[in-house]
Design a protein around this motif. Sequence first.
Motif, PDB file in Angstrom:
ATOM      1  N   PHE A  39     101.422  79.236   0.465  1.00  0.00           N
ATOM      2  CA  PHE A  39     101.225  78.892   1.867  1.00  0.00           C
ATOM      3  C   PHE A  39     102.492  78.289   2.449  1.00  0.00           C
ATOM      4  CE2 PHE A  39      97.044  78.516  -0.070  1.00  0.00           C
ATOM      5  CZ  PHE A  39      96.187  79.085   0.867  1.00  0.00           C
ATOM      6  N   SER A  41     103.372  75.380   5.068  1.00  0.00           N
ATOM      7  CA  SER A  41     102.621  74.237   5.596  1.00  0.00           C
ATOM      8  C   SER A  41     102.507  74.268   7.118  1.00  0.00           C
ATOM      9  CB  SER A  41     103.245  72.918   5.142  1.00  0.00           C
ATOM     10  OG  SER A  41     104.550  72.785   5.660  1.00  0.00           O
ATOM     11  N   ARG A  46      98.014  75.320   7.510  1.00  0.00           N
ATOM     12  CA  ARG A  46      98.454  76.226   6.445  1.00  0.00           C
ATOM     13  C   ARG A  46      98.405  77.681   6.893  1.00  0.00           C
ATOM     14  NH1 ARG A  46      96.350  74.122   0.557  1.00  0.00           N
ATOM     15  NH2 ARG A  46      97.278  72.059   0.729  1.00  0.00           N
ATOM     16  N   LEU A 150     102.616  75.102  -1.747  1.00  0.00           N
ATOM     17  CA  LEU A 150     102.649  74.749  -0.335  1.00  0.00           C
ATOM     18  C   LEU A 150     104.107  74.519   0.051  1.00  0.00           C
ATOM     19  CD1 LEU A 150     101.065  74.138   2.234  1.00  0.00           C
ATOM     20  CD2 LEU A 150     100.790  71.781   1.410  1.00  0.00           C
TER      21      LEU A 150
END
Length: 160
Positions: A39, A41, A46, A150
């Motif tokens: 992902f 952020s 997300r 992330l």
Amino acid sequence: MDDERAEALVMARYVRAADHRDGAAMAALFAEDAVAEIFYSNGGTREKLAELTGAETIGKAVAGLMAPHPPRGWSHHTTHDHIIEVDGDEATLDAQFVVFNTRGHERPADGWPEGTFGAQGTITPIESGYYQPRLRRIDGAWRIFHHTILLDQPMAFPGA
């Protein structure tokens, strides 16, 4: 070895496998049916960039999709501030990460200039974020069964 140390060791092996572009070593850290999600952020909202399913697929992505190191170049994936929680045969690990590109200068044919001292090259941070694997004890060993990456920056992937 206690469980928290064993999980930290999985993360240490993970970053080394990434640095070496070693798909087999990476795949060995995951459960056969593991899922890895990547992902961006995006300011707290997300944005899913990719999903990989299966240890073999994850290993192949590390070996084949990560950019090869340039001549005299390397990467160092570093992790910091691990938060580890163990609940029986499952655990979570949350670690901040930074990836550094390193590149050594080529030594001149006639040697380094007089007065040159120390490391010759550059170290540049190129990526940061959080690694958030969920682990399960499988046949006595900790394996990642779900991994969230992330990223703090958006990411471009080949063919996307």
